[in-house]
Design an enzyme around this catalytic site. Structure first.
Site, short mmCIF file in Angstrom:
data_model
loop_
_atom_site.label_atom_id
_atom_site.label_comp_id
_atom_site.label_asym_id
_atom_site.label_seq_id
_atom_site.Cartn_x
_atom_site.Cartn_y
_atom_site.Cartn_z
N CYS A 73 0.84 -1.21 0.00
CA CYS A 73 0.00 0.00 0.00
C CYS A 73 0.87 1.25 0.00
CB CYS A 73 -0.94 -0.02 1.20
SG CYS A 73 -2.00 1.45 1.28
N CYS A 117 -0.49 4.12 2.09
CA CYS A 117 -0.33 3.97 3.54
C CYS A 117 1.13 4.20 3.97
CB CYS A 117 -0.70 2.56 4.01
SG CYS A 117 -2.12 1.83 3.23
N ASP A 118 2.06 3.65 3.23
CA ASP A 118 3.44 3.54 3.74
C ASP A 118 4.48 4.36 2.98
OD1 ASP A 118 2.51 1.75 5.65
OD2 ASP A 118 2.74 0.04 4.31
#
Ligand code: NAP
Length: 315
Positions: free
Chosen positions: A134, A137-138
């Protein structure tokens, strides 16, 4: 005789737990079947910085744990079980689960989608320690650091382009010379000065298991057989997702990639006609946004529709 439930929620990720909070607060005492991956994709993410209400961010597992506690406080029941088979042709619905048969008047399908992984032991060991599926997200954690993106479709192009905001360099690794990505996405990624393309290349090993952080990738050229080490601090998988909906084939409509087809994001259909009492929410029906907050939103909507259905048809 098997007890008939008002609402069963299939899946315990962000969508399922939000549905559980709403159903529980409506006094429906929902049963949440936690599934193969309890907590869903958030439970394997690290810091979540885009969920409203957490100005400093919150760890994905903590966010999920909080949601579960919140649902339990209002009376949701949880069972560590997964669905094997379902009968949605008659009402109430029958669910054949790993923990036995369950009968329910309404069903909320929140079984999510699972990111595809390469399946290497070193990759699995480093998920959350430099290996991610992701970028949204990261990506932030890789500011000014070199990273690799795996895949040759639109997801990989999108991730690679997104990650250029942070990474010092993105190396895109694809196993073939041809790409599945749309022309426009491919051209955009190829034109970016910080993205280098490597085709005919596969990852044999992710280095850094002992150090518990990605130190590099052992690559192999599938044409020449030559191997080499690529120094990167992160590896992002962009090789697609698999919706967890196979057990619904033939019972409700799925699209050509196996996602649950919905009307208005939550209403399931059979041969194009809405199936009353069966709702889907979150990533199992969303191939476009796939965000925690959108999953929570559709989870809420599904629970409200289930409640409305029970009010109209009796509990
Ligand atoms: P996809 O189109 O199926 O592409 C997956 C890619 O990963 C392929 O290049 C495939 O290689 C590669 N791959 C699969 N398994 C692999 C493995 N084990 N090892 C190495 N490589 C592997 O999936 P996607 O990119 O997630 O896209 C899914 C759908 O969503 C598509 O319809 C896409 O257009 C859409 N989408 C659209 C957007 C957008 O428009 N912004 C963004 C993301 C996704 P091969 O080609 O060799 O099979």
């Amino acid at each position: 005789m098997t007890e008939t439930r008002d609402t069963v929620i299939l899946g315990s990720g962000c969508a399922g737990l939000t549905a559980a909070i709403y159903s529980a607060r409506a006094n429906l005492k929902p049963l949440v079947l936690e599934g193969h991956e309890p907590g869903g994709q958030l439970s394997i993410t690290s810091l979540v910085e885009n969920f409203p209400g957490w100005p400093e961010g919150i760890q994905g597992p903590e966010l999920i744990d909080n949601m579960k506690k919140q649902a339990a406080r209002f009376g949701a029941d949880f069972q560590l079980a997964h669905l094997n088979r379902v009968e949605l042709g008659t009402h109430p619905f029958r669910l054949h689960t790993s923990a036995g048969e369950i009968v329910t008047r309404t069903l909320v399908i929140a079984s999510g989608a699972s990111a595809r992984w390469l399946g290497l032991p070193s990759e699995q060991a480093l998920i959350g320690h430099g290996v991610s599926s992701c970028a949204t997200c990261d990506g932030f954690f890789f500011r000014d650091r070199p990273i690799a993106v795996i895949g040759g479709g639109d997801s990989a192009m999108e991730e690679a382009l997104f990650l250029t905001r942070f990474a010092s360099k993105v190396t895109l690794l694809h196993r073939r010379p041809q790409f599945r990505a749309s022309k426009i996405m491919l051209e955009r990624a190829m034109a970016h000065p910080n993205i280098e393309f490597r085709t005919n290349t596969v990852v044999d090993e992710v280095l850094g298991v002992e150090e518990k952080e990605v130190k590099g990738l052992k690559l192999r050229d599938v044409v020449t057989g030559m191997t080499e080490t690529l120094h990167v601090d992160g590896m992002f998988l962009g090789i697609g997702h698999e919706p967890n909906a196979k057990m619904f084939a033939g019972q409700i409509d799925l699209d050509d990639e196996g996602y649950v087809l919905t009307q208005g994001n939550i209403f399931t259909t059979r041969h194009g006609v809405v199936v009353p009492g069966v709702y889907a929410c979150g990533d199992v029906q969303d191939r476009r946004y796939r965000q925690a907050i959108t999953a929570a939103g559709t989870g809420c909507m599904a629970a409200l529709e289930a409640e409305k259905y029970l009010e109209e048809h009796g509990r």
